[in-house]
Motif scaffolding. Structure first.
Motif, PDB file in Angstrom:
ATOM      1  N   LEU A  50       1.018  -1.107   0.004  1.00 35.08           N
ATOM      2  CA  LEU A  50      -0.124   0.076   0.135  1.00 35.08           C
ATOM      3  C   LEU A  50       0.889   1.297  -0.022  1.00 35.08           C
ATOM      4  CD1 LEU A  50      -3.204   0.501   0.220  1.00 35.08           C
ATOM      5  CD2 LEU A  50      -2.722   1.085   2.555  1.00 35.08           C
ATOM      6  N   ILE A  51       2.009   1.049   0.568  1.00 39.34           N
ATOM      7  CA  ILE A  51       2.882   2.251   0.879  1.00 39.34           C
ATOM      8  C   ILE A  51       3.662   2.427  -0.329  1.00 39.34           C
ATOM      9  CG2 ILE A  51       4.994   3.273   2.282  1.00 39.34           C
ATOM     10  CD1 ILE A  51       3.625   1.819   4.741  1.00 39.34           C
ATOM     11  N   ILE A  52       4.486   1.397  -0.977  1.00 36.13           N
ATOM     12  CA  ILE A  52       5.444   1.649  -1.910  1.00 36.13           C
ATOM     13  C   ILE A  52       4.833   1.755  -3.347  1.00 36.13           C
ATOM     14  CG2 ILE A  52       7.273   0.461  -0.545  1.00 36.13           C
ATOM     15  CD1 ILE A  52       6.914  -1.850  -2.514  1.00 36.13           C
ATOM     16  N   LEU A  53       3.662   0.935  -3.492  1.00 34.42           N
ATOM     17  CA  LEU A  53       3.069   1.011  -4.744  1.00 34.42           C
ATOM     18  C   LEU A  53       1.830   1.893  -4.770  1.00 34.42           C
ATOM     19  CD1 LEU A  53       3.274  -2.760  -5.949  1.00 34.42           C
ATOM     20  CD2 LEU A  53       4.524  -0.753  -6.746  1.00 34.42           C
ATOM     21  N   GLY A  54       0.910   1.651  -3.915  1.00 36.77           N
ATOM     22  CA  GLY A  54      -0.417   2.341  -3.735  1.00 36.77           C
ATOM     23  C   GLY A  54      -0.224   3.745  -3.772  1.00 36.77           C
ATOM     24  N   LEU A  55       0.531   4.242  -2.740  1.00 34.15           N
ATOM     25  CA  LEU A  55       0.585   5.910  -2.820  1.00 34.15           C
ATOM     26  C   LEU A  55       1.125   6.547  -3.981  1.00 34.15           C
ATOM     27  CD1 LEU A  55       1.574   6.472   1.239  1.00 34.15           C
ATOM     28  CD2 LEU A  55      -0.549   7.008  -0.138  1.00 34.15           C
ATOM     29  N   PRO A  56       2.131   5.963  -4.401  1.00 30.96           N
ATOM     30  CA  PRO A  56       2.773   6.678  -5.511  1.00 30.96           C
ATOM     31  C   PRO A  56       1.825   6.651  -6.856  1.00 30.96           C
ATOM     32  CG  PRO A  56       4.324   5.311  -4.778  1.00 30.96           C
ATOM     33  CD  PRO A  56       3.086   5.127  -3.938  1.00 30.96           C
ATOM     34  N   ILE A  57       0.980   5.694  -6.772  1.00 34.80           N
ATOM     35  CA  ILE A  57       0.191   5.558  -8.173  1.00 34.80           C
ATOM     36  C   ILE A  57      -1.122   6.458  -7.846  1.00 34.80           C
ATOM     37  CG2 ILE A  57      -1.161   4.198  -9.455  1.00 34.80           C
ATOM     38  CD1 ILE A  57       0.742   1.711  -9.103  1.00 34.80           C
ATOM     39  N   MET A  58      -1.297   6.594  -6.693  1.00 34.29           N
ATOM     40  CA  MET A  58      -2.765   7.324  -6.220  1.00 34.29           C
ATOM     41  C   MET A  58      -2.323   8.880  -6.581  1.00 34.29           C
ATOM     42  SD  MET A  58      -4.937   7.546  -2.792  1.00 34.29           S
ATOM     43  CE  MET A  58      -6.441   7.777  -2.710  1.00 34.29           C
ATOM     44  N   VAL A  59      -0.977   9.383  -6.003  1.00 32.76           N
ATOM     45  CA  VAL A  59      -0.711  10.563  -6.263  1.00 32.76           C
ATOM     46  C   VAL A  59      -0.411  11.032  -7.893  1.00 32.76           C
ATOM     47  CG1 VAL A  59       1.501  12.244  -6.298  1.00 32.76           C
ATOM     48  CG2 VAL A  59       0.888  10.927  -4.190  1.00 32.76           C
ATOM     49  N   MET A  60      -0.198  10.010  -8.702  1.00 31.18           N
ATOM     50  CA  MET A  60      -0.171  10.192 -10.107  1.00 31.18           C
ATOM     51  C   MET A  60      -1.401  10.387 -10.755  1.00 31.18           C
ATOM     52  SD  MET A  60       3.022   7.809 -11.538  1.00 31.18           S
ATOM     53  CE  MET A  60       2.937   6.183 -10.524  1.00 31.18           C
ATOM     54  N   GLU A  61      -2.408   9.387 -10.178  1.00 30.40           N
ATOM     55  CA  GLU A  61      -3.871   9.551 -10.662  1.00 30.40           C
ATOM     56  C   GLU A  61      -4.350  11.072 -10.161  1.00 30.40           C
ATOM     57  OE1 GLU A  61      -6.800   6.806 -10.847  1.00 30.40           O
ATOM     58  OE2 GLU A  61      -5.348   5.407 -10.793  1.00 30.40           O
ATOM     59  N   TYR A  62      -4.113  11.460  -8.932  1.00 28.88           N
ATOM     60  CA  TYR A  62      -4.444  12.771  -8.603  1.00 28.88           C
ATOM     61  C   TYR A  62      -3.807  13.874  -9.790  1.00 28.88           C
ATOM     62  CZ  TYR A  62      -6.521  11.795  -4.029  1.00 28.88           C
ATOM     63  OH  TYR A  62      -7.443  11.413  -2.959  1.00 28.88           O
ATOM     64  N   ALA A  63      -2.691  13.685  -9.911  1.00 30.98           N
ATOM     65  CA  ALA A  63      -1.986  14.686 -10.776  1.00 30.98           C
ATOM     66  C   ALA A  63      -2.744  14.997 -12.036  1.00 30.98           C
ATOM     67  CB  ALA A  63      -0.471  14.439 -10.840  1.00 30.98           C
ATOM     68  N   VAL A  64      -2.967  13.586 -12.668  1.00 31.38           N
ATOM     69  CA  VAL A  64      -3.508  13.536 -13.935  1.00 31.38           C
ATOM     70  C   VAL A  64      -4.886  14.213 -13.837  1.00 31.38           C
ATOM     71  CG1 VAL A  64      -4.717  12.356 -15.662  1.00 31.38           C
ATOM     72  CG2 VAL A  64      -2.271  11.563 -14.731  1.00 31.38           C
ATOM     73  N   GLY A  65      -5.719  14.093 -12.750  1.00 30.76           N
ATOM     74  CA  GLY A  65      -6.959  14.674 -12.724  1.00 30.76           C
ATOM     75  C   GLY A  65      -6.878  16.118 -12.492  1.00 30.76           C
ATOM     76  N   ARG A  66      -5.966  16.661 -11.701  1.00 26.51           N
ATOM     77  CA  ARG A  66      -5.802  18.045 -11.202  1.00 26.51           C
ATOM     78  C   ARG A  66      -5.406  18.929 -12.357  1.00 26.51           C
ATOM     79  NH1 ARG A  66      -2.910  20.410  -6.005  1.00 26.51           N
ATOM     80  NH2 ARG A  66      -0.843  20.117  -7.034  1.00 26.51           N
ATOM     81  N   ALA A  67      -4.439  18.407 -13.133  1.00 28.17           N
ATOM     82  CA  ALA A  67      -3.684  18.802 -14.444  1.00 28.17           C
ATOM     83  C   ALA A  67      -4.669  19.230 -15.515  1.00 28.17           C
ATOM     84  CB  ALA A  67      -2.428  18.240 -14.830  1.00 28.17           C
ATOM     85  N   SER A  68      -5.604  18.116 -15.715  1.00 25.42           N
ATOM     86  CA  SER A  68      -6.230  18.171 -16.889  1.00 25.42           C
ATOM     87  C   SER A  68      -7.841  18.817 -16.377  1.00 25.42           C
ATOM     88  CB  SER A  68      -6.921  16.690 -17.306  1.00 25.42           C
ATOM     89  OG  SER A  68      -7.197  16.011 -16.486  1.00 25.42           O
ATOM     90  N   GLN A  69      -8.169  18.710 -15.429  1.00 28.54           N
ATOM     91  CA  GLN A  69      -9.734  19.119 -15.007  1.00 28.54           C
ATOM     92  C   GLN A  69     -10.794  18.231 -15.624  1.00 28.54           C
ATOM     93  OE1 GLN A  69     -10.226  21.913 -12.526  1.00 28.54           O
ATOM     94  NE2 GLN A  69      -8.621  20.745 -12.075  1.00 28.54           N
ATOM     95  N   LYS A  70     -10.428  16.936 -15.911  1.00 29.38           N
ATOM     96  CA  LYS A  70     -11.319  16.120 -16.604  1.00 29.38           C
ATOM     97  C   LYS A  70     -11.205  14.657 -16.101  1.00 29.38           C
ATOM     98  CE  LYS A  70     -11.605  19.147 -20.135  1.00 29.38           C
ATOM     99  NZ  LYS A  70     -13.211  19.820 -20.198  1.00 29.38           N
ATOM    100  N   SER A  71     -12.387  14.008 -16.583  1.00 27.44           N
ATOM    101  CA  SER A  71     -12.209  12.551 -16.026  1.00 27.44           C
ATOM    102  C   SER A  71     -11.366  11.771 -17.077  1.00 27.44           C
ATOM    103  CB  SER A  71     -13.868  11.965 -16.017  1.00 27.44           C
ATOM    104  OG  SER A  71     -14.014  11.964 -17.363  1.00 27.44           O
ATOM    105  N   ILE A  72     -11.354  10.349 -16.705  1.00 27.16           N
ATOM    106  CA  ILE A  72     -10.360   9.442 -17.364  1.00 27.16           C
ATOM    107  C   ILE A  72     -10.937   9.860 -18.906  1.00 27.16           C
ATOM    108  CG2 ILE A  72     -11.920   7.498 -16.869  1.00 27.16           C
ATOM    109  CD1 ILE A  72      -8.060   7.470 -17.368  1.00 27.16           C
TER     110      ILE A  72
END
Length: 255
Positions: A50-72
């Motif tokens: 959860l720490i070494i895989l889950g958290l980094p990927i969650m941050v990346m998904e957040y980054a995609v959402g915030r930068a695009s202001q769109k859904s997948i």
């Protein structure tokens, strides 16, 4: 850029994100695979991933959402460098969300059905075998399954139709339900034995099940826990204010 409805408070954002992340993956799936793969020993391996895989990927998904202001569905079309094919992933993500919805609406239908069965007293004075048969009979009845799946789907659409603040944000009771479940579970007969199984590692059980089998299950649960890989979390990233650190928000939700 078009005006988008925002969460009315940070706590609302965190509770909704946690609700999406936790969901049935932890309330329903986590207990039985923990029991299957060694209790606390499995939990430790799961927390590691959860720490070494889950958290980094969650941050990346957040980054995609915030930068695009769109859904997948549109985020990669907005962000991809010219000439690249990152938008192809959006089709995979959308397909994944549709498959996930098939799963969630079905299981949510089971839960609503069981809620009414509980109110009627269908489980009172029943043996474990009789209770198992009740579940089996439900699964063998397609009309019942379709009905409760449609009920779950309709409730979901009704909540979403009210909007972000008046619907999705206000109708968030998962955290309260979790607290009630915790209190109820630790006051049941035999709760101390359950807590020992959950909190005291038994690595012999991991060896018995097969180390790679347990590791694979823990990795899968880490992704399942945080709803990663299909862009479900990215939509919440699109609502994160730029004054907030994405890593901090991800850690808050993971905790």
């Amino acid at each position: 850029m078009e005006n988008r409805e925002k969460f009315s408070s940070r706590i609302g954002f965190l509770l909704i994100s946690a609700g999406c992340a936790i969901g049935l993956g932890n309330v329903w799936r986590f207990p039985f695979i923990t029991g299957q793969y060694g209790g606390a020993a499995f939990v430790l391996i799961y927390l590691f991933f959860l720490i070494i895989l889950g958290l980094p990927i969650m941050v990346m998904e957040y980054a995609v959402g915030r930068a695009s202001q769109k859904s997948i569905a549109r985020s990669f079309q907005v962000l991809e460098p010219k000439g690249t094919k990152w938008h192809w992933y959006s089709y995979v993500g959308m397909a994944g969300n549709y498959v996930l919805m098939m799963f969630y609406t079905t299981v949510a239908g089971w839960m609503i059905s069981y809620f009414f069965k509980m109110l009627k007293g269908d489980f009172v004075n029943k043996t474990p075998q009789q209770i198992e048969n009740i579940f089996g009979n439900m699964l063998a009845d397609p009309k019942t399954l379709i009905f409760w799946m449609l009920v779950a789907t309709t409730l979901g659409f009704l909540v979403c139709s009210l909007g972000l603040q008046n619907g999705v944000e206000k109708i968030t009771c998962l955290f309260v339900v979790i607290l009630i479940l915790i209190v109820r579970s630790v006051t049941l007969d035999g709760a101390s034995a359950g807590l020992k199984f959950y909190l005291i590692p038994d690595f012999a059980a991991v060896k018995k099940q097969g180390v790679m089998t347990v590791v694979s299950a823990a990795m899968g649960q880490a992704f399942f826990t945080l709803s990663l890989g299909i862009g479900a979390i990215a939509i919440f990233g699109s609502y994160i204010d730029k004054s907030r650190r994405l890593t901090g928000e991800a850690i808050s939700v993971a905790i």
